[in-house]
Design an enzyme around this catalytic site. Structure first.
Site, PDB file in Angstrom:
ATOM      1  N   HIS A 191       0.738  -1.197  -0.138  1.00 34.01           N
ATOM      2  CA  HIS A 191       0.011  -0.023  -0.132  1.00 34.01           C
ATOM      3  C   HIS A 191       0.689   1.302   0.122  1.00 34.01           C
ATOM      4  CE1 HIS A 191      -3.665  -2.071  -0.472  1.00 34.01           C
ATOM      5  NE2 HIS A 191      -3.974  -0.885  -0.564  1.00 34.01           N
ATOM      6  N   ARG A 298     -11.284   3.346  -1.293  1.00 38.40           N
ATOM      7  CA  ARG A 298     -10.579   2.587  -0.293  1.00 38.40           C
ATOM      8  C   ARG A 298     -10.931   3.292   1.340  1.00 38.40           C
ATOM      9  NH1 ARG A 298      -5.790   1.793  -4.061  1.00 38.40           N
ATOM     10  NH2 ARG A 298      -5.628  -0.363  -4.394  1.00 38.40           N
ATOM     11  N   ARG A 334     -15.891   1.081  -1.417  1.00 34.47           N
ATOM     12  CA  ARG A 334     -15.683  -0.415  -0.864  1.00 34.47           C
ATOM     13  C   ARG A 334     -15.600  -0.250   0.692  1.00 34.47           C
ATOM     14  NH1 ARG A 334      -9.970  -3.210  -1.833  1.00 34.47           N
ATOM     15  NH2 ARG A 334      -9.222  -1.201  -0.499  1.00 34.47           N
ATOM     16  N   ASN A 457      -4.308  -7.027  -7.417  1.00 32.71           N
ATOM     17  CA  ASN A 457      -3.040  -7.240  -6.203  1.00 32.71           C
ATOM     18  C   ASN A 457      -3.323  -8.483  -5.551  1.00 32.71           C
ATOM     19  OD1 ASN A 457      -2.742  -4.597  -7.636  1.00 32.71           O
ATOM     20  ND2 ASN A 457      -3.811  -3.480  -5.685  1.00 32.71           N
ATOM     21  N   ARG A 468       2.409  -9.773  -1.429  1.00 36.46           N
ATOM     22  CA  ARG A 468       2.621  -8.700  -2.257  1.00 36.46           C
ATOM     23  C   ARG A 468       3.664  -7.660  -1.634  1.00 36.46           C
ATOM     24  NH1 ARG A 468      -3.588  -6.128  -1.836  1.00 36.46           N
ATOM     25  NH2 ARG A 468      -2.750  -4.120  -2.155  1.00 36.46           N
ATOM     26  N   CYS A 505      -9.748  -3.131 -10.696  1.00 33.79           N
ATOM     27  CA  CYS A 505      -9.143  -2.071 -10.083  1.00 33.79           C
ATOM     28  C   CYS A 505      -8.098  -2.281  -9.320  1.00 33.79           C
ATOM     29  CB  CYS A 505     -10.217  -1.498  -9.087  1.00 33.79           C
ATOM     30  SG  CYS A 505     -10.624  -2.806  -7.733  1.00 33.79           S
TER      31      CYS A 505
END
Ligand code: PEP
Ligand code: MG
Length: 580
Positions: A191, A298, A334, A457, A468, A505
């Site tokens: 992130h 987010r 979301r 992701n 990740r 996305c």
């Protein structure tokens, strides 16, 4: 001069002087500052001492009140030491004459002091060593914390160097002053990297030990496109930097001209290019760059702004703010995707999970904390009368989970109805497709939602078993892996068969390498970091649908990610020679 290689996660070049943040465990490196920076360093030191003194006084008063004067007196020893002119004089001397950082000066002097105390025969003094250590940590915490906080209101341009930056710290960086950053750890879709891209700050992650090699005040050149960090660049590198900067400006100008042109192929097939955001104010920039809506908001970043859990009013205000800024364009909210590499409300070390990415995060966490989940759903529904609001559930891995989430949503709707509160009863409800178990059953899920959004992701992470955020396995994290492409293809197909719109996305949507492939697979909505929109639009406008379909067909025929990437690179460059 030294060149370090990492993972370029936010493109562009930048150069400035370094600010180095020490690691959380406060391991202090012997670093020096340039002589001209000594005054600023002394001011930092004085501020940290004053803050620490205030802390200790408050603690002494609290403890005295709670446990009596005798226990509270422990802190008098700390106060006495920190008010001692000779001790503070030694700190200042190490900065002023030794040109050391304030952190190292404190560390050095306190080490000397503990050695003296340890050498004393008197047990009383020997035992005071712990207090010295305690006091040292307190001052250091203020110095390091000060730097972290100061990053959102800097008075000069800097490059930030750290062991790691939390997404929240990255989000709070002063984007006018922080020209770039480099950190020891992390991967392309961590992130921290995503936030850097959204803010258009050149960044390199996974650089190994950059935080140990750079000293405050060093000149640092960051190349976020090639993943390079140059410490104290030489003449040639400076010239190269100028050339690249000019190229960057030229491309930005050229892409800006695409802003008002439609995102459509040469044969008139229109796609929707939308933006991902963490905070509503980002919407203005996204719309400015041509976003047709917000495909991913987010909302877990709401947690970063307040010490306490966001209230229903906090949620509601943020959503209404977002809707107003969008003026009728769609907003996909979301629901909270907390945990793992994002903000973790259970960050208490006593309850840490061994494997947070596979743990109680995201929708699972919401279903385990219904009051928290309901607070958010109420706010979304209330905001839904103000514009085109849609709800999306993250990390759905089983049908039961989706049904439970929908059930909580129905409960909330009933409650609002009873209270006479208005909301859009037909609010579209979608889900992220980011767990292989859901992707494989896309046609079953399609019967129960209004849209899918593919979160590449996490989908890549869970399909390939690659963390990740881990720089050590970053080379294995690859959107072009045929297994990932098969899952994406099948989700898009399932959506087309059942008339459930599909978007992507994840970061893949904003990577020019995959635009022709995704378009050819039939993707109709791409949602990405706003700065990527113009380039993706350029590629879409350069092709036709039959051509994109043919490219997708060929790409799906390869059995290794290398071949896929090579092929897509060649084909994209034929259409847009300066892509990548
Ligand atoms: C994803 O997983 O691709 C996604 C878009 O969600 P996030 O990056 O917030 O996990
Ligand atoms: Mg995700």
């Amino acid at each position: 001069m030294e060149i370090l290689k990492g993972i370029g996660v936010s493109p562009g070049v930048a150069m400035s002087t370094a600010i180095v943040l020490d690691v959380e465990d406060l391991a202090v490196q012997p670093r020096q500052v340039p002589p001209e920076a000594a005054d600023a360093e002394l001011a930092r030191l004085d501020r940290a001492i004053a803050d620490a003194l205030r802390d200790i006084e408050r603690l002494r008063d609290e403890v005295t009140q709670r446990s009596g004067r005798e226990i509270g007196a422990i802190f008098d020893f700390h106060l006495g030491l920190l008010r001692d002119r000779s001790l503070v004089g030694q700190f200042r001397n190490e900065v002023a004459s030794g040109h050391y950082t304030a952190e190292y000066a404190v560390n050095l002097v306190m080490k000397r002091l503990s050695a003296t105390f340890l050498g004393m025969k008197d047990r009383y003094f020997a035992e005071r060593v712990k207090d010295i250590y305690d006091l040292e940590r307190r001052v250091l915490r203020h110095l390091i914390g000060q730097q972290r906080e100061d990053l959102n209101r800097l008075s000069r341009d800097v490059i930030v160097i750290a062991h790691d930056l939390l997404p929240s710290q990255t989000a709070q960086l002063d984007r006018n002053r922080v020209r770039g950053f480099a950190v020891d750890v992390g991967g392309r879709t961590s992130h921290t990297a995503i936030v850097a891209r959204a803010m258009s700050i050149p960044a390199v992650v996974g650089v190994g030990d950059v935080s140990k090699r750079v000293a405050p005040g060093d000149i640092i050149l960051i190349d976020g496109t090639r993943g390079l960090v140059v410490i104290n660049p030489n003449e040639d590198q400076l010239k190269d930097f100028d050339v690249q900067l000019e190229r960057q400006h030229r491309i930005e100008l050229e892409l800006a001209q695409l802003r008002d042109l439609p995102a459509q192929t040469r044969d008139g097939h229109v796609v929707s290019l939308q933006a991902n955001i963490e905070f509503p104010p980002e919407i203005d920039d996204a719309v400015e760059r041509g976003a047709a809506g917000i495909g991913l908001y987010r909302t877990e970043f709401l947690y970063l702004n307040s010490e306490q859990e966001p209230t229903e009013a906090d949620h509601y205000n943020a959503y209404v703010d977002a809707v107003r800024r969008l003026r009728g364009k769609p907003l996909v909210i979301r629901t909270l995707d907390l945990g793992a590499d994002k903000y973790d409300p259970k960050a208490d070390p006593a309850t840490l999970e061994r494997n947070p990415f596979l743990g109680d995060r995201s929708i699972r966490l919401c279903l385990h904390d219904i009051p928290m989940f309901k607070r958010q759903l109420r706010a979304i529904l209330r905001a839904s009368v103000a514009g085109d609001v849609r709800i999306m559930f993250p990390m759905i891995s089983t049908l039961l989970e989706l049904r439970q989430a929908r059930m909580v949503l129905s409960d909330v709707m009933e409650e609002l109805d009873d209270e006479g509160v208005k909301f859009n009863t037909d609010i579209p409800v979608g889900m992220m497709m980011e767990v292989p178990s859901a992707a494989l059953m896309a046609s079953v899920f399609a019967r129960e939602v209004n849209f899918f959004s593919i979160g590449t992701n996490d989908l890549i992470q869970y399909t390939l078993a690659v963390d990740r955020t881990n720089e050590r396995v970053a080379g294995l994290f690859n959107a072009a892996h045929p297994s990932v492409l098969l899952l994406i293809r099948d989700i898009i197909r399932a959506g087309a068969r059942t008339q459930v719109p599909v978007s992507v996305c994840g970061e893949m949507a904003g990577e020019p390498l995959y635009t022709l492939l995704l378009l050819g697979l039939g993707l109709t909505t791409f949602s990405m970091n706003a700065p990527d929109i113009p380039e993706i639009k350029k590629i879409i406008r350069s092709t036709t649908m039959p051509h994109a379909r043919e490219i997708a067909r060929r790409a799906m025929g390869f059995d290794s990610e290398r071949q896929v990437m090579h092929y897509l690179r060649e084909e994209t460059r034929k259409l847009v020679p300066d892509a990548f």
